[in-house]
Structure formats: structure tokens, C-alpha cells
Write a protein that holds these residues in place. Sequence first.
Motif, PDB file in Angstrom:
ATOM      1  N   SER A 195       0.915  -1.271   0.017  1.00 40.37           N
ATOM      2  CA  SER A 195       0.076   0.014  -0.072  1.00 40.37           C
ATOM      3  C   SER A 195       0.878   1.304   0.059  1.00 40.37           C
ATOM      4  O   SER A 195       2.069   1.296   0.523  1.00 40.37           O
ATOM      5  CB  SER A 195      -1.031   0.041   1.234  1.00 40.37           C
ATOM      6  OG  SER A 195      -1.633   1.224   1.386  1.00 40.37           O
ATOM      7  N   ASN A 196       0.575   2.231  -0.527  1.00 46.80           N
ATOM      8  CA  ASN A 196       1.062   3.534  -0.165  1.00 46.80           C
ATOM      9  C   ASN A 196       1.106   4.127   0.684  1.00 46.80           C
ATOM     10  O   ASN A 196       1.708   4.983   1.096  1.00 46.80           O
ATOM     11  CB  ASN A 196       0.300   4.498  -1.531  1.00 46.80           C
ATOM     12  CG  ASN A 196       0.906   4.230  -2.958  1.00 46.80           C
ATOM     13  OD1 ASN A 196       1.613   3.286  -3.332  1.00 46.80           O
ATOM     14  ND2 ASN A 196      -0.183   4.846  -3.848  1.00 46.80           N
ATOM     15  N   HIS A 197       0.071   3.804   1.826  1.00 52.55           N
ATOM     16  CA  HIS A 197      -0.202   4.256   3.105  1.00 52.55           C
ATOM     17  C   HIS A 197       0.457   3.366   4.021  1.00 52.55           C
ATOM     18  O   HIS A 197       0.034   3.868   5.156  1.00 52.55           O
ATOM     19  CB  HIS A 197      -1.520   4.603   3.321  1.00 52.55           C
ATOM     20  CG  HIS A 197      -2.291   5.403   2.284  1.00 52.55           C
ATOM     21  ND1 HIS A 197      -2.236   7.072   2.252  1.00 52.55           N
ATOM     22  CD2 HIS A 197      -3.137   5.077   1.293  1.00 52.55           C
ATOM     23  CE1 HIS A 197      -2.679   7.245   1.117  1.00 52.55           C
ATOM     24  NE2 HIS A 197      -3.349   6.366   0.432  1.00 52.55           N
ATOM     25  N   ARG A 198       1.301   2.463   3.612  1.00 54.20           N
ATOM     26  CA  ARG A 198       1.757   1.572   4.798  1.00 54.20           C
ATOM     27  C   ARG A 198       2.797   2.490   5.694  1.00 54.20           C
ATOM     28  O   ARG A 198       3.568   3.378   5.232  1.00 54.20           O
ATOM     29  CB  ARG A 198       2.646   0.691   4.111  1.00 54.20           C
ATOM     30  CG  ARG A 198       3.665   0.956   3.550  1.00 54.20           C
ATOM     31  CD  ARG A 198       4.384  -0.164   2.908  1.00 54.20           C
ATOM     32  NE  ARG A 198       5.761   0.229   1.658  1.00 54.20           N
ATOM     33  CZ  ARG A 198       5.680   0.873   0.664  1.00 54.20           C
ATOM     34  NH1 ARG A 198       4.507   1.222   0.180  1.00 54.20           N
ATOM     35  NH2 ARG A 198       6.626   1.210   0.379  1.00 54.20           N
ATOM     36  N   LEU A 199       2.994   1.793   7.089  1.00 56.93           N
ATOM     37  CA  LEU A 199       3.891   2.426   7.801  1.00 56.93           C
ATOM     38  C   LEU A 199       5.449   1.654   7.463  1.00 56.93           C
ATOM     39  O   LEU A 199       5.397   0.630   7.190  1.00 56.93           O
ATOM     40  CB  LEU A 199       3.524   2.217   9.291  1.00 56.93           C
ATOM     41  CG  LEU A 199       2.050   3.062   9.680  1.00 56.93           C
ATOM     42  CD1 LEU A 199       1.892   2.627  10.747  1.00 56.93           C
ATOM     43  CD2 LEU A 199       2.475   4.495   9.527  1.00 56.93           C
ATOM     44  N   ARG A 232       5.947   0.369  12.490  1.00 56.41           N
ATOM     45  CA  ARG A 232       4.996  -0.598  12.718  1.00 56.41           C
ATOM     46  C   ARG A 232       5.374  -1.649  13.797  1.00 56.41           C
ATOM     47  O   ARG A 232       4.782  -1.884  14.482  1.00 56.41           O
ATOM     48  CB  ARG A 232       4.967  -1.466  11.294  1.00 56.41           C
ATOM     49  CG  ARG A 232       4.101  -2.570  11.649  1.00 56.41           C
ATOM     50  CD  ARG A 232       3.733  -3.281  10.124  1.00 56.41           C
ATOM     51  NE  ARG A 232       2.765  -4.114   9.928  1.00 56.41           N
ATOM     52  CZ  ARG A 232       2.749  -5.454  10.496  1.00 56.41           C
ATOM     53  NH1 ARG A 232       3.957  -5.721  10.864  1.00 56.41           N
ATOM     54  NH2 ARG A 232       1.795  -6.114  10.521  1.00 56.41           N
TER      55      ARG A 232
END
Length: 80
Positions: free
Chosen positions: A65-69, A74
Motif C-alpha cells: 500500500s502507498n499508506h503503509r507504515l 510498525r
Amino acid sequence: MGWVRMSERDVRRIEVLTEVLSGRRTVASAAVVLAITVRQVNRLLIRFREDGGGGLIHKGRGKSSNHRLCDGIRGYALLF
């Protein structure tokens, strides 16, 4: 292109688009069956002609995802 894993939805799209290309179904009726607009059916037909069935799967499949941490944040969040 090698083997591509497809959902039931993707397989249904291929079946309906094949019927449209063979003349057994209209674009309008395909839109109703697939619950999408006529314009989207036309866009799918273009991709289906160019890339075959594999062109219908979502292009983001298998990518993160582009919004991953980032992994550090994480991991830190999972500690608490």
C-alpha cells in the motif's frame, strides 16, 4: 504472461466480455450484468483485447500500500 490467480469476479468479467466480443451480448447488457457503466465496459473491452484476461485484474495486486507504515514504526506500535 504466466499463470494469473483470478477471483470469481474477474472470471465472470472475462465470460461476459467474451460474449460481447462474439456478438452474443450487447455492451449495455454487459454493463447491467457486471453492475458497471457502459463506459467502463468499453474500457475493459479495450484492455481485454490488448492484454487478454490478465489485463483485467487489478494492477495494484501484489504491491504494498502507498499508506503503509515503515517497518520501524510498525514494529514499535506492535510493542504496545
